[in-house]
Design a protein around this motif. Structure first.
Motif, short mmCIF file in Angstrom:
data_model
loop_
_atom_site.label_atom_id
_atom_site.label_comp_id
_atom_site.label_asym_id
_atom_site.label_seq_id
_atom_site.Cartn_x
_atom_site.Cartn_y
_atom_site.Cartn_z
N ALA A 5 2.96 49.78 30.54
CA ALA A 5 3.13 49.18 29.21
C ALA A 5 1.78 48.91 28.58
N ARG A 6 0.85 48.42 29.40
CA ARG A 6 -0.46 48.09 28.86
C ARG A 6 -1.18 49.36 28.38
N ARG A 7 -1.08 50.42 29.19
CA ARG A 7 -1.74 51.67 28.82
C ARG A 7 -1.15 52.24 27.54
N ARG A 8 0.20 52.20 27.44
CA ARG A 8 0.86 52.72 26.25
C ARG A 8 0.51 51.87 25.02
N ALA A 9 0.42 50.54 25.22
CA ALA A 9 0.08 49.66 24.11
C ALA A 9 -1.31 49.99 23.59
N LEU A 10 -2.21 50.27 24.52
CA LEU A 10 -3.59 50.57 24.13
C LEU A 10 -3.63 51.85 23.27
N THR A 11 -2.91 52.90 23.72
CA THR A 11 -2.94 54.14 22.93
C THR A 11 -2.27 53.93 21.58
N SER A 12 -1.25 53.07 21.52
CA SER A 12 -0.61 52.79 20.23
C SER A 12 -1.61 52.15 19.28
N VAL A 13 -2.37 51.18 19.79
CA VAL A 13 -3.34 50.49 18.95
C VAL A 13 -4.40 51.48 18.45
N LEU A 284 0.07 53.17 5.93
CA LEU A 284 -0.01 52.22 7.03
C LEU A 284 1.38 51.80 7.52
N ILE A 285 2.27 51.52 6.56
CA ILE A 285 3.61 51.05 6.93
C ILE A 285 4.37 52.14 7.70
N PHE A 286 4.33 53.37 7.18
CA PHE A 286 5.02 54.48 7.85
C PHE A 286 4.48 54.65 9.27
N ALA A 287 3.16 54.62 9.41
CA ALA A 287 2.56 54.82 10.73
C ALA A 287 2.96 53.68 11.67
N LEU A 288 2.97 52.47 11.13
CA LEU A 288 3.32 51.31 11.94
C LEU A 288 4.75 51.41 12.46
N ILE A 289 5.67 51.80 11.57
CA ILE A 289 7.07 51.94 11.97
C ILE A 289 7.18 53.01 13.05
N TYR A 290 6.56 54.14 12.79
CA TYR A 290 6.68 55.28 13.68
C TYR A 290 6.08 54.96 15.05
N ILE A 291 4.88 54.38 15.04
CA ILE A 291 4.19 54.13 16.31
C ILE A 291 4.92 53.05 17.11
N SER A 292 5.42 52.00 16.43
CA SER A 292 6.14 50.99 17.22
C SER A 292 7.44 51.56 17.75
N ALA A 293 8.11 52.43 16.95
CA ALA A 293 9.35 53.02 17.46
C ALA A 293 9.07 53.84 18.71
N SER A 294 8.00 54.66 18.67
CA SER A 294 7.79 55.50 19.85
C SER A 294 7.30 54.67 21.04
N PHE A 295 6.63 53.56 20.77
CA PHE A 295 6.24 52.67 21.87
C PHE A 295 7.48 52.10 22.56
N ILE A 296 8.41 51.59 21.74
CA ILE A 296 9.63 51.00 22.31
C ILE A 296 10.40 52.06 23.11
N VAL A 297 10.49 53.27 22.53
CA VAL A 297 11.22 54.34 23.22
C VAL A 297 10.56 54.68 24.55
N PRO A 306 12.12 56.13 36.33
CA PRO A 306 10.93 55.56 36.97
C PRO A 306 9.81 56.58 37.19
N ARG A 307 10.17 57.88 37.25
CA ARG A 307 9.13 58.88 37.49
C ARG A 307 8.04 58.83 36.42
N ILE A 308 8.45 58.50 35.18
CA ILE A 308 7.52 58.50 34.06
C ILE A 308 6.41 57.47 34.24
N ARG A 309 6.79 56.29 34.75
CA ARG A 309 5.85 55.18 34.84
C ARG A 309 4.64 55.51 35.69
N TYR A 310 4.86 56.34 36.71
CA TYR A 310 3.79 56.52 37.69
C TYR A 310 2.92 57.73 37.41
N GLN A 311 3.13 58.35 36.27
CA GLN A 311 2.33 59.54 35.98
C GLN A 311 0.88 59.19 35.71
#
Lengths: 311, 298
Positions: A5-13, A284-297, A306-311
């Motif tokens: 989660a932390r790694r994904r959050a960093l790339t989102s930011v 900015l708004i469009f990017a924010l919506i899109y990036i948060s959606a893909s983060f949540i997904v 679980p295989r995804i987490r350990y890549q």
């Protein structure tokens, strides 16, 4: 999971910061003095000076970017040149309409496509499969704006049973106004989902665990719904979230066709009107919506598989 | 193509060609797609010969005439006329030129950028890969149409600007595919073998990497052709693509919108041709994919 989660959050930011650079540069890349670009033509010298001050346009570029980011965080990105109102306030007005539309589109396409995809997979190369595939192919190839116009022609002009433009008042009227644009916005997503559910189902139906389930003598329904479908849907979930961004992007065309007052139509109007402050905010708004959606997904996906987490 | 093949391999090519040809001809969607694209292509090339009228000639007295309208002394208006009395069929035929030129050049532009970026990222790996792929992620983080519109806002409308915009927004997919193929090829034994006898990077790239990239890139390119034709028509529909004095399918559909209640044909007919063309490109790409890699067939 936390590390993932932390790694994904960093790339989102990082992505959001990257987009903010694009939004920041936009009026500065436009021909002419950015202070004039960010202000309407009839602005007095005094107002232009205020604009220069507001955005720190006399400072070096990196300080200007800092000013821009601070303003963005404070939700104060200037005023729209067309309406003269705060861009953030304007977005707030139009945002709920787009969300409503995207939700209608999303729900109908998901509800329709999953059963159709299963039906097609179970009847591979038979009549239902061929019909459903043709349907999905049309949904993929038919330009949204043309499909919208054709539906207006049929339902509003020829049969006169559904409204073609605007948003309506009161619950039922509003719901009626959402039918055609919602259908159009969801159509290409529906087509994508049908093809995906179908091919994932076909793949899963060949897996050993499905054969084992059948060999155990389980009822066909149980095999299909409990063993096959659950596994087939994992990749579909990713698309469900990723396409939220696609739907919002699609709203640009659909809202314009149906004169529906949402962010998409606002975007087209702002670009046509060279309303730079408004376009900056919208990017900015469009990017924010899109990036948060893909983060949540991605979080959801990491949880489901679980295989995804350990890549 | 055949004559230029080196003598050593010509024997093998000659033997495998009928089999390959059979594989391609057995792919119905490939044939269907090819037929559509060839028809549209011929229509675009021969536009001045086959269109019955000048696409820009206005006849206000004959405006919004129904399909089949045939006044004396001139060829009939098979698809009717628009609000300025221009022949819809001729404009559709000329519109094919814009769609194909924009589509093909955008595929070339986006494909070149994407292949270079993807190959560099995949081949060199490490931080180069990290930086380039973050860039791709960023590009994918905004709806493509929004990005395209924003660039049009800066550059202004125009056919070549549309090509530029579509190349600038469309290369991301090519970069991803190229990187993926590069990464997998890089690990294969024949690359290790080439390295062990001291082959230079340039030799590995041209001799081993590029041949493996050709098939997936051609498949993606033909699918993207449909996407770009679609995108051009969307931009022109919004009035932010090719200027109005050039006939395009997107702007024809947009202009017909105001006359839906009296003249259905103005928007409907260009849309049908557009849909068939886009579907043709998709079918062609899907068919090509199935023919080149039967494992992917579902």
């Amino acid at each position: 999971m936390l590390l993932y989660a932390r790694r994904r959050a960093l790339t989102s930011v990082i992505s959001i910061l990257g987009i903010s650079v694009i939004a920041f540069l936009l009026p500065r890349l436009a021909p002419g003095d950015p202070a004039l670009v960010l202000m309407s033509d009839d602005a007095t010298d005094e107002i232009i000076e205020q604009t220069r001050e507001f955005w720190g346009l006399n400072k070096p570029l990196y300080e200007q970017y800092y000013v821009f980011i601070v303003r963005a965080v404070q939700l104060d990105l200037g005023t729209s040149l067309v309406t003269g109102r705060s861009t953030i306030e304007t977005v707030k007005d139009f945002f709920p309409n787009t969300i409503k539309l995207a939700l209608v589109a999303w729900v109908w396409s998901v509800v329709v496509s999953i059963p159709l995809g299963i039906l097609a997979a179970l009847n591979r190369n038979k009549v239902p499969d061929i019909v459903i595939r043709l349907f999905a192919m049309l949904g993929r190839g038919m330009p949204n704006f043309w499909l919208g116009i054709m539906l207006i022609l049929l339902f509003a002009v020829v049969w006169n049973i559904l409204p073609a433009f605007g948003i309506g008042e009161g619950f039922f009227d509003q719901a009626k106004h959402l039918i055609l644009p919602g259908f159009v916005l969801g159509s290409s997503f529906m087509a994508l989902l049908v093809r995906m559910v179908r091919s994932e189902m076909l793949e899963v139906l060949n897996e050993d665990y499905v054969r084992t389930a059948r060999a155990k003598g389980l009822a066909n329904r149980v095999v299909i719904y409990r063993h096959a479908l659950r596994n087939a849907l994992i990749p579909v979930v990713t698309i469900l979230g990723l396409e939220i961004g696609g739907l919002i992007g699609g709203s640009i065309i659909t809202e314009t066709v149906f004169a529906y007052p949402g962010l998409g139509r606002l975007t087209v109007q702002s670009i046509q009107g060279l309303d730079y402050p408004m376009v900056q905010t919208l990017v900015l708004i469009f990017a924010l919506i899109y990036i948060s959606a893909s983060f949540i997904v991605d979080m959801l996906y990491g949880y489901l598989d679980p295989r995804i987490r350990y890549q | 193509m055949m004559q230029s093949a080196p003598p050593l391999s010509s024997e093998r090519t000659a033997r495998s060609l009928p089999r390959n040809l059979k594989r391609f001809l057995g792919e119905r969607s490939l044939l269907l797609g090819a037929a559509v694209l060839i028809t549209v292509g011929l229509m675009a090339l021969a536009a001045p010969l086959v269109s019955p009228h000048d696409p820009n000639a206005m006849k206000p007295s004959e405006r919004l005439s129904e399909p089949g309208f045939s006044p004396e002394g001139v060829p009939p208006y098979v698809f009717g006329t628009d609000f300025l009395g221009r022949d819809v069929l001729s404009r559709i035929i000329y519109g094919a030129r814009v769609s194909l030129v924009v589509g093909l050049f955008a595929v070339l532009g986006a494909g070149s950028i994407g292949v270079v970026v993807g190959a560099v990222a995949g081949y060199y790996g490490k931080w180069v890969d990290e930086v380039l792929m973050r860039l791709v992620d960023m590009g994918l983080a905004v709806p493509g149409l929004l990005l395209a519109l924003v660039i049009v806002m800066l550059l202004g409308a125009g056919m070549w600007n549309v090509v530029l915009v579509l190349s600038a927004t469309g290369w991301l997919g090519f970069a991803r595919v190229t990187r993926g193929v590069t990464l997998s090829v890089k690990e294969r034994d024949f690359i290790l073998a080439a390295r062990s006898y001291g082959a230079a990077d340039s030799r590995i790239i041209t001799r081993h990497l590029i041949p493996n990239l050709i098939a997936p890139i051609i498949v993606l390119g033909s699918q993207q052709l449909g996407v770009f034709i679609y995108a051009e028509s969307s931009l022109s529909f919004l009035g932010l693509g090719v200027p109005l004095d050039t006939p395009t399918w997107g702007s024809m559909i947009a202009q017909g919108r105001s006359y839906l209640d009296t003249s259905w044909w103005v928007s409907t007919l260009p849309g049908i041709v557009l849909t068939i063309t886009v579907l043709g490109a998709f079918y062609f790409g899907d068919g090509l994919r199935d023919a080149l890699d039967p494992r992917l067939r579902r």
